[in-house]
Motif scaffolding. Structure first.
Motif, PDB file in Angstrom:
ATOM      1  N   GLY A 321      -5.424 -12.175  -8.469  1.00 11.34           N
ATOM      2  CA  GLY A 321      -6.732 -11.977  -7.913  1.00 11.34           C
ATOM      3  C   GLY A 321      -7.718 -11.305  -8.590  1.00 11.34           C
ATOM      4  N   SER A 322      -9.044 -11.383  -8.328  1.00  4.81           N
ATOM      5  CA  SER A 322      -9.948 -10.928  -9.131  1.00  4.81           C
ATOM      6  C   SER A 322      -9.990  -9.747  -9.495  1.00  4.81           C
ATOM      7  CB  SER A 322     -11.393 -11.521  -8.794  1.00  4.81           C
ATOM      8  OG  SER A 322     -11.654 -11.106  -7.389  1.00  4.81           O
ATOM      9  N   ASP A 323      -9.496  -9.002  -8.392  1.00  5.76           N
ATOM     10  CA  ASP A 323      -9.600  -7.541  -8.474  1.00  5.76           C
ATOM     11  C   ASP A 323      -8.013  -6.758  -8.836  1.00  5.76           C
ATOM     12  OD1 ASP A 323      -7.929  -8.506  -6.284  1.00  5.76           O
ATOM     13  OD2 ASP A 323      -8.506  -6.902  -5.007  1.00  5.76           O
ATOM     14  N   TYR A 324      -7.569  -7.732  -9.731  1.00 14.41           N
ATOM     15  CA  TYR A 324      -6.301  -7.350 -10.360  1.00 14.41           C
ATOM     16  C   TYR A 324      -6.054  -6.174 -10.618  1.00 14.41           C
ATOM     17  CZ  TYR A 324      -7.791  -8.373 -15.072  1.00 14.41           C
ATOM     18  OH  TYR A 324      -8.521  -8.296 -16.184  1.00 14.41           O
ATOM     19  N   PHE A 325      -7.088  -5.430 -11.635  1.00 11.66           N
ATOM     20  CA  PHE A 325      -7.058  -4.181 -12.120  1.00 11.66           C
ATOM     21  C   PHE A 325      -7.054  -3.168 -11.084  1.00 11.66           C
ATOM     22  CE2 PHE A 325      -8.698  -0.211 -14.101  1.00 11.66           C
ATOM     23  CZ  PHE A 325      -7.849  -0.145 -15.010  1.00 11.66           C
ATOM     24  N   GLU A 326      -8.207  -2.968 -10.089  1.00 13.51           N
ATOM     25  CA  GLU A 326      -8.191  -2.325  -8.955  1.00 13.51           C
ATOM     26  C   GLU A 326      -6.785  -2.332  -8.072  1.00 13.51           C
ATOM     27  OE1 GLU A 326     -10.373  -4.660  -9.669  1.00 13.51           O
ATOM     28  OE2 GLU A 326     -12.010  -3.074 -10.416  1.00 13.51           O
ATOM     29  N   LYS A 327      -6.262  -3.423  -7.936  1.00  7.83           N
ATOM     30  CA  LYS A 327      -4.893  -3.757  -7.291  1.00  7.83           C
ATOM     31  C   LYS A 327      -3.917  -2.784  -7.993  1.00  7.83           C
ATOM     32  CE  LYS A 327      -3.181  -5.983  -3.734  1.00  7.83           C
ATOM     33  NZ  LYS A 327      -3.470  -5.964  -2.407  1.00  7.83           N
ATOM     34  N   MET A 328      -3.680  -2.946  -9.343  1.00  4.27           N
ATOM     35  CA  MET A 328      -2.815  -2.180  -9.973  1.00  4.27           C
ATOM     36  C   MET A 328      -2.959  -0.637 -10.041  1.00  4.27           C
ATOM     37  SD  MET A 328      -2.215  -1.827 -14.043  1.00  4.27           S
ATOM     38  CE  MET A 328      -3.473  -0.499 -14.237  1.00  4.27           C
ATOM     39  N   ILE A 329      -4.062  -0.198  -9.723  1.00  3.80           N
ATOM     40  CA  ILE A 329      -4.458   1.196  -9.686  1.00  3.80           C
ATOM     41  C   ILE A 329      -4.154   1.690  -8.212  1.00  3.80           C
ATOM     42  CG2 ILE A 329      -6.228   3.125  -9.588  1.00  3.80           C
ATOM     43  CD1 ILE A 329      -5.621   2.079 -12.360  1.00  3.80           C
ATOM     44  N   SER A 330      -4.488   0.756  -7.105  1.00  4.81           N
ATOM     45  CA  SER A 330      -4.130   1.289  -5.859  1.00  4.81           C
ATOM     46  C   SER A 330      -2.792   1.142  -5.563  1.00  4.81           C
ATOM     47  CB  SER A 330      -5.141   0.595  -4.945  1.00  4.81           C
ATOM     48  OG  SER A 330      -4.596  -0.882  -4.868  1.00  4.81           O
ATOM     49  N   GLU A 331      -1.935   0.158  -6.062  1.00  6.82           N
ATOM     50  CA  GLU A 331      -0.636  -0.232  -5.775  1.00  6.82           C
ATOM     51  C   GLU A 331       0.349   0.749  -6.365  1.00  6.82           C
ATOM     52  OE1 GLU A 331      -0.598  -4.558  -3.858  1.00  6.82           O
ATOM     53  OE2 GLU A 331       0.013  -4.281  -5.972  1.00  6.82           O
ATOM     54  N   LYS A 332       0.192   0.958  -7.676  1.00  5.86           N
ATOM     55  CA  LYS A 332       0.873   1.766  -8.433  1.00  5.86           C
ATOM     56  C   LYS A 332       2.574   1.522  -8.350  1.00  5.86           C
ATOM     57  CE  LYS A 332      -1.720   6.150  -8.948  1.00  5.86           C
ATOM     58  NZ  LYS A 332      -2.772   5.871  -7.984  1.00  5.86           N
ATOM     59  N   LYS A 333       2.734   0.043  -8.399  1.00  8.28           N
ATOM     60  CA  LYS A 333       4.042  -0.419  -8.525  1.00  8.28           C
ATOM     61  C   LYS A 333       4.899  -0.213  -9.796  1.00  8.28           C
ATOM     62  CE  LYS A 333       3.346  -3.800  -4.841  1.00  8.28           C
ATOM     63  NZ  LYS A 333       3.399  -5.238  -4.263  1.00  8.28           N
ATOM     64  N   GLY A 334       4.637   0.677 -10.571  1.00  6.24           N
ATOM     65  CA  GLY A 334       5.480   0.967 -11.731  1.00  6.24           C
ATOM     66  C   GLY A 334       5.069   2.280 -12.255  1.00  6.24           C
ATOM     67  N   ASP A 335       5.623   2.609 -13.361  1.00 11.24           N
ATOM     68  CA  ASP A 335       5.540   3.902 -14.206  1.00 11.24           C
ATOM     69  C   ASP A 335       5.083   3.821 -15.230  1.00 11.24           C
ATOM     70  OD1 ASP A 335       7.636   5.352 -12.066  1.00 11.24           O
ATOM     71  OD2 ASP A 335       8.685   3.743 -12.752  1.00 11.24           O
ATOM     72  N   ILE A 336       5.048   2.772 -15.980  1.00 10.97           N
ATOM     73  CA  ILE A 336       4.615   2.516 -17.337  1.00 10.97           C
ATOM     74  C   ILE A 336       3.678   1.219 -17.362  1.00 10.97           C
ATOM     75  CG2 ILE A 336       5.105   2.225 -19.861  1.00 10.97           C
ATOM     76  CD1 ILE A 336       7.652   3.565 -19.218  1.00 10.97           C
ATOM     77  N   VAL A 337       2.453   1.531 -17.723  1.00 12.38           N
ATOM     78  CA  VAL A 337       1.543   0.390 -17.994  1.00 12.38           C
ATOM     79  C   VAL A 337       1.643  -0.217 -19.420  1.00 12.38           C
ATOM     80  CG1 VAL A 337      -0.659  -0.552 -17.640  1.00 12.38           C
ATOM     81  CG2 VAL A 337      -0.053   1.164 -16.177  1.00 12.38           C
ATOM     82  N   VAL A 338       1.995  -1.574 -19.555  1.00 14.31           N
ATOM     83  CA  VAL A 338       2.042  -1.946 -21.040  1.00 14.31           C
ATOM     84  C   VAL A 338       0.806  -2.889 -21.003  1.00 14.31           C
ATOM     85  CG1 VAL A 338       3.110  -3.570 -22.497  1.00 14.31           C
ATOM     86  CG2 VAL A 338       4.531  -2.037 -21.015  1.00 14.31           C
TER      87      VAL A 338
END
Length: 679
Positions: A321-338
Motif C-alpha cells: 500500500g502507499s502507506d507502507y512505511f506507516e504500516k510498518m511502524i504501526s504493525e511492528k511485525k519484526g525485530d530488525i528492519v533491513v
C-alpha cells in the motif's frame, strides 16, 4: 515399594540439583582496553588478592585474556573477580558467555574501575549495579558502614577513614543492597550527595553480584581491613559454591529475530538472506511500493529458496500500500528492519524506525549530506536511550585480504608503528573501482533508474567511500572510540562518469532518461553521473586518502580494490590488477626486518588463520591465502548479519562502533560539502 523407589529418585534429583563444587576457585580478571586508563595498582592488587584468598582456602587464577570467557572455561570458577578492569574488553561471544555464567548461578565481584567496564552495555550496568562516570581528585574521606551483617562489612568500623578517588556513578540500578555510603562532607566534590553509595550487593538473574568502589592504590591491598572487605565480598559471591546450572539460561533465551525488509531498492537487501542463519526466523515481512524493485527482490529470494545447493526456506509476506512505511511502524511485525534502497529517504526512515523502538541494519550510506548527518546523530542518540541497535553493513571488513592487512598492521614485529604520513604522502591510501554493469548471483544486474540520480543514491564521494573511510579508521585505530573533533578534511573533489542513453537502458531497461535525471544531462544522449570522488583527511596525526571510481563496465575482472598501510618496518599492500589476475592479493613490501625474523613473526598469524603462508617474490612477500577464506562479496552480507545477530543477542555494540560510525559519516558528508564549494 513404589513409594520407596519414588522417594529414592526424588532424593537423587535433589542431591544432583544441590551438588557442590569440589573446590573454591576464582578468576581475577583485570583486562583494560588498549586506549583505557590503566591503574598502576592492578598487578600488585591481583597478586595480593590471590595470596589472601589462597591462604584461606580459595584457589585463584589471574588473567587478562578475554578469550577465557567461554562456557567450558568459566564453569571452573565459583566467582569472577574484576579487579580494575576498564572500558570495552569483550566481543559479543564473550559477553554472551558472561551472561550465561551469571544466569547459571555464577558469582561476580567488581573492584574499583570495573564499574567502567562495557559502559554502553545495559545488561552489565544492571548486573554490576552502576556505571562509573567521574571522580574528584584522590583525597581523604570517610566511609560510613550502614549494613554490618554482610561478610564484607561485619569487621569494619562504623566510620572508616580512607583515601580514594570517591567514585560517582550513573545510572545506578534501583534494587541494590547498599553496604557503605560516603560522608560527602569529609571530601571535596561537586557531584556527590550526602550518603552516596560506595559498596553494595544484589542477586541478579540467578547469580550474585558484589561491588566496592575502593582499590585505587597499592596501599589498599596492604590494608588488612580492605582485604577483609574484598574477601567478604568474594565469599558472598561464591555463596554455597554450587555447580553452575546452565539449564536456567533457557528462560532468558530470545525467540529467533524476525526480519522486516523495507523498500528493497538495492540488491544488497536480498543478499543478507542468501543463507539461513541461526537466530533468524524464516518468516520475513516486506513493506514496499509495488514495482520492479520489489519484483526483483522477490525473484532473488525465490532463487535462493529454489537453488539446488543449500536452498533457503524464507517465507515472505508483502504489503504494498502507499502507506507502507506507516504500516510498518504501526504493525511492528519484526525485530530488525533491513534497509537497502533509495538513500534520499533512508536517513528519515532510520530515525523514525528507531523512534518506534525497532532495531535497524542499514546498507551504506546511512546519510548522503550534512543535513542527513544531523538526523543520523539524533537517531543514534534515540537508539541508545531505547537500548536498540542501529548498525550499517560494512561488508569489506569480511574480505580476507582486508582482514589480514589489518591483522598484520597490528603486529609490531612485522609492521612496526603506523607512520603519520603527510598530505602529499598519506600513510593510508584506499581506492575502489566499481562498474555500473555487472553480474550478481549469475545474472546481469538491473539497477533502478534512481541509482544514477545523486539526489537519491548519493554522490560517489558519500557512497562507496563509506567503506573506504571505515576501513581506514578500522585499521589505524583498532577498537578505539574516536570523535569528530579528531578529524580534519584537508581536500575533496568530485567528477562525473559519462553514460549514454543506450548504456543507461542496458542496466535499467528504460528507453528514455527520466525527468529527474534531466538536470544531469550533458547533452540529449549523455548523462553525467557524479559517482567519482576523492577525500584527503587526517584523524589525529594519521593522514589518509580515499578514492572511488565508477566505470560503466569492464572486459577484464570486475570491481577492484587497492589499499596500502605504511609502517615503520614495512608496508602492507593489497593489489587487484591484471598482474594479480584480478584476485585481491596481499603483499608485505619494503620490509626492514630479516626474512628469518619475518617468518618467525608470521607464525603467530598462521596460528590464527591456519593454512596461510608467505611466498617471497623478489624483495616482496605475498601472503598466500587458501580458497576456504575467500568467501566472496555476496557471502559477506551474511557474515555481517551473523555479527549483527551476536550484538542483537546481548543488546550491545562495541563501544567504538557508534562514535566511529558517526565520524565516518561526518568525514564523507563534510567532504561532499567541501567538494561542492570548489566547483
Amino acid at each position: 515399594m513404589f513409594r520407596i523407589l519414588l522417594l529414592s529418585l526424588l532424593f537423587v534429583q535433589i542431591s544432583f540439583a544441590q551438588k557442590n563444587r569440589t573446590e573454591k576457585r576464582i578468576l581475577i580478571f583485570s583486562k583494560n582496553a588498549a586506549w583505557a586508563y590503566r591503574h598502576a595498582s592492578i598487578e600488585f592488587g591481583a597478586k595480593k588478592v590471590k595470596e589472601y584468598c589462597e591462604q584461606r582456602g580459595i584457589n585463584a587464577d589471574i588473567s587478562e585474556d578475554a578469550s577465557q570467557f567461554n562456557d567450558e572455561n568459566l564453569q571452573k570458577y565459583s566467582s569472577l573477580v574484576f579487579l580494575s578492569a576498564n572500558q570495552d574488553i569483550f566481543d559479543a561471544d564473550q559477553e554472551a558467555a558472561l551472561q550465561r555464567y551469571i544466569r547459571a548461578g555464577g558469582g561476580f565481584v567488581g573492584i574499583h574501575s570495573s564499574s567502567g567496564v562495557e559502559r554502553n552495555w545495559k545488561w552489565f550496568n544492571q548486573m554490576l549495579g552502576a556505571t562509573f562516570k567521574v571522580h574528584p581528585p584522590y583525597q581523604d574521606g570517610t566511609v560510613k558502614v550502614i549494613d554490618k551483617k554482610h561478610p564484607s562489612t561485619k569487621m569494619l568500623p562504623n566510620e572508616w577513614k580512607r583515601t580514594d578517588e570517591w567514585y560517582f556513578f550513573t545510572p545506578m540500578t534501583n534494587k541494590l543492597n547498599v553496604l557503605m555510603v560516603l560522608d560527602s562532607t569529609t571530601f571535596k566534590s561537586n557531584v556527590h550527595t550526602q550518603n552516596y553509595p560506595n559498596a553494595w550487593y544484589h542477586d541478579f538473574e540467578g547469580g550474585r553480584s558484589f561491588y566496592t568502589a575502593g582499590g585505587h592504590s597499592e596501599k589498599d591491598f596492604e590494608d588488612p581491613l580492605f582485604m577483609q572487605h574484598v574477601f567478604g565480598g568474594i565469599t558472598y559471591a561464591i555463596g554455597k559454591n554450587k555447580m553452575l546450572d546452565y539449564s536456567k539460561n533457557a528462560k532468558f533465551e530470545k525467540a529467533p529475530a524476525r526480519i522486516i525488509t523495507l523498500d528493497p531498492g538495492h540488491f544488497h537487501a536480498a543478499l543478507v538472506q542468501k543463507t539461513m542463519l541461526a537466530g533468524l526466523d524464516s518468516e520475513v515481512q516486506i513493506y514496499a511500493p509495488a514495482g520492479e524493485d520489489l519484483n526483483q527482490h522477490l525473484q532473488r529470494i525465490n532463487s535462493y529458496n529454489t537453488r539446488n545447493e543449500a536452498p533457503t526456506s524464507w517465507k515472505t509476506s508483502t504489503y504494498t500500500g502507499s502507506d507502507y512505511f506507516e504500516k510498518m511502524i504501526s504493525e511492528k511485525k519484526g525485530d530488525i528492519v533491513v534497509m537497502a534502497g533509495n538513500n534520499a529517504t533512508k536517513t528519515d526512515a532510520i530515525l523514525k524506525s528507531v523512534e518506534s523502538g525497532m532495531n535497524v541494519l542499514a546498507d551504506k550510506p546511512m546519510c548522503i549530506n550534512t543535513e542527513g548527518y544531523e538526523k543520523l546523530k539524533t537517531a543514534f542518540k534515540v537508539a541508545k536511550e531505547k537500548n536498540i541497535l542501529l548498525y550499517d553493513i560494512m561488508t569489506e571488513r569480511s574480505e580476507i585480504t582486508t582482514t589480514l592487512q589489518r591483522e598484520l598492521s597490528m603486529m609490531k614485529g612485522i609492521f612496526g608503528d603506523l607512520l603519520p604520513g603527510t598530505p602529499e604522502d598519506p600513510s593510508i591510501i584506499k581506492e575502489s573501482v566499481h562498474h555500473f554493469f555487472k553480474y550478481v548471483s549469475g545474472s546481469p544486474l538491473i539497477r533502478p533508474q534512481w541509482f544514477m540520480d545523486t539526489k537519491q543514491q548519493g554522490e560517489g564521494i558519500v557512497d562507496v567511500t563509506t567503506h573506504l573511510v571505515d576501513l581506514a579508521l578500522w585499521a589505524a585505530f583498532p577498537e578505539t572510540p574516536l570523535d569528530v573533533k579528531d578529524a580534519h578534511i584537508l581536500a575533496a573533489k568530485r567528477w562525473p562518469t559519462e553514460m549514454t542513453l543506450e548504456e543507461f537502458g542496458k542496466i535499467t531497461g528504460a528507453k528514455t532518461f527520466p525527468d529527474f535525471l534531466k538536470k544531469d544531462l550533458k547533452d540529449a544522449n549523455t548523462l553525467n553521473v557524479f559517482a567519482n570522488g576523492e577525500i584527503d583527511f587526517k584523524v589525529k596525526n594519521v593522514h589518509s586518502k580515499v578514492k572511488v571510481l565508477w566505470n560503466y563496465s569492464t572486459d577484464k575482472g570486475g570491481d577492484t580494490h587497492y589499499s596500502i598501510i605504511k609502517g615503520s618496518l614495512g608496508n602492507i599492500e593489497i593489489k587487484q590488477g591484471e598482474e594479480e589476475k584480478y584476485m585481491p592479493t596481499l603483499y608485505i613490501k619494503n620490509s626492514k626486518i630479516s626474512e628469518a625474523n619475518l617468518n618467525a613473526e608470521f607464525e603467530k598469524l598462521k596460528a590464527k588463520y591456519p593454512g596461510i603462508s608467505l611466498v617471497k617474490t623478489g624483495t616482496d612477500y605475498i601472503v598466500d591465502i587458501p580458497t576456504k577464506y575467500r568467501t566472496g562479496h555476496e557471502a559477506h552480507f551474511g557474515e555481517v548479519m551473523e555479527r549483527y545477530l551476536k550484538f542483537y543477542k546481548v543488546k550491545n555494540l562495541p563501544d567504538w562502533e557508534v562514535p566511529n560510525m558517526l565520524l565516518k559519516y561526518y568525514i564523507t558528508t563534510s567532504a561532499l560539502e567541501l567538494a561542492n564549494k570548489q566547483k
